[in-house]
Design a protein around this motif. Structure first.
Motif: not given
Length: 291
Positions: A19-20, A25, A34, A38-41
């Motif tokens: 997720t982001d 994404v 991605m 960008y940050n993502f989890t």
């Protein structure tokens, strides 16, 4: 009498998903992709079979692992800024200690691709004086001629700017993108302009700065006299070839002309001799009649 009890503990396969919060994404052919920066989890989760346990996030092709305790049967692994080192395959391994034994179960693989938000810009060279020619390594510009290097990109987002870089030097020029392009003018080419150029497109999108770089443009500066030498060599080669080709033909024509003249002279001589041969008997008879 003893009773042997065998317990078989099977942990269900955990889930893995990405997720982001920034919308960076999207679904690609091989899996999620991605945008760089960008940050993502990546979240690992499992069904509530047993309390506790931990999640190990593994990255294939690397020794890098992260571990977190399971909270509400899940764990979230945050990545602040995506880059090329994050591209690869991930999996979650759920470990738990149940009935005095350790058990584990691994998720499926999550294949992650890192891509650029901005498409690669284009770089091109033009001139209004006809001083550019195509060389072996790239375009050649004649010394003293003006030329223009143009940076352009596809119309993804409004605004942005272009940075023209010159490798091997600190020379840089920057211009705002107008209609998704920028033109850098060089009034007179000299040896200092020879080298490799590239365009870097920068834009501020979704509260973050992004950039994308073009391919290299290799530029060579040559003397204008070389052009005349090449033209003269081409002309000389053409003249020599024409001379060598047409000389035997003219000689053959001359031979044919001489042969025709010889035949004409020989024919005239034969006619003359024949006329003389016919005239001599008449002259002899006339001489005898006179006597």
């Amino acid at each position: 009498m003893s009773l042997l009890v065998c317990l078989s503990i099977v942990l269900v396969q955990p889930d893995i998903f990405l997720t982001d919060p920034m919308g960076g994404v999207f679904r690609g052919h091989q899996g999620p992709e991605m945008f760089r920066g960008y940050n993502f989890t990546i979240t690992c989760s499992t069904q509530p079979q047993y309390p506790g346990g931990s999640f190990l996030l593994t990255f294939t092709g690397s020794n890098r692992t992260q571990i977190q305790q399971a909270v509400n049967h899940s764990a979230a692994f945050l990545f602040p800024a995506a880059d090329d080192s994050h591209q690869g395959n991930y999996s979650c391994v759920y470990d738990n200690y149940v009935f005095s034994h350790n058990f584990s179960s691994e998720s499926e693989l999550l294949s992650l691709t890192i891509t650029d938000l901005l498409v690669q810009p284009d770089i091109s060279l033009t001139d209004s004086m006809g001083g550019v020619s195509r060389g072996h390594q790239g375009p050649d510009v004649f010394r003293g001629y003006s030329f223009t290097i143009t940076c352009s990109t596809q119309p993804q987002y409004p605004g942005g700017s272009f940075l023209l870089t010159f490798t091997g030097s600190n020379i840089q020029q920057i211009q705002p993108a107008v209609n998704h392009s920028a033109a850098f003018l060089f009034p007179a080419a000299d040896d200092s302009h020879q080298g490799n150029y590239s365009c870097v497109y920068d834009n501020y999108v979704f509260f973050h700065s992004f950039s994308s770089e073009s391919e290299l443009l290799s530029l060579t500066i040559t003397a204008f006299i070389i052009r005349h030498v090449v033209v003269l060599l081409i002309l000389l080669t053409a003249i020599t070839t024409s001379y060598l080709y047409y000389k035997p033909t003219r000689r053959q024509k001359r031979v044919n002309r001489v042969s025709s003249m010889d035949l004409y002279v020989n024919a005239m001589e034969m006619v003359s001799l024949s006329s003389r041969a016919e005239a001599e008997p008449g002259e002899e008879r006339a001489a005898q009649g006179t006597e």
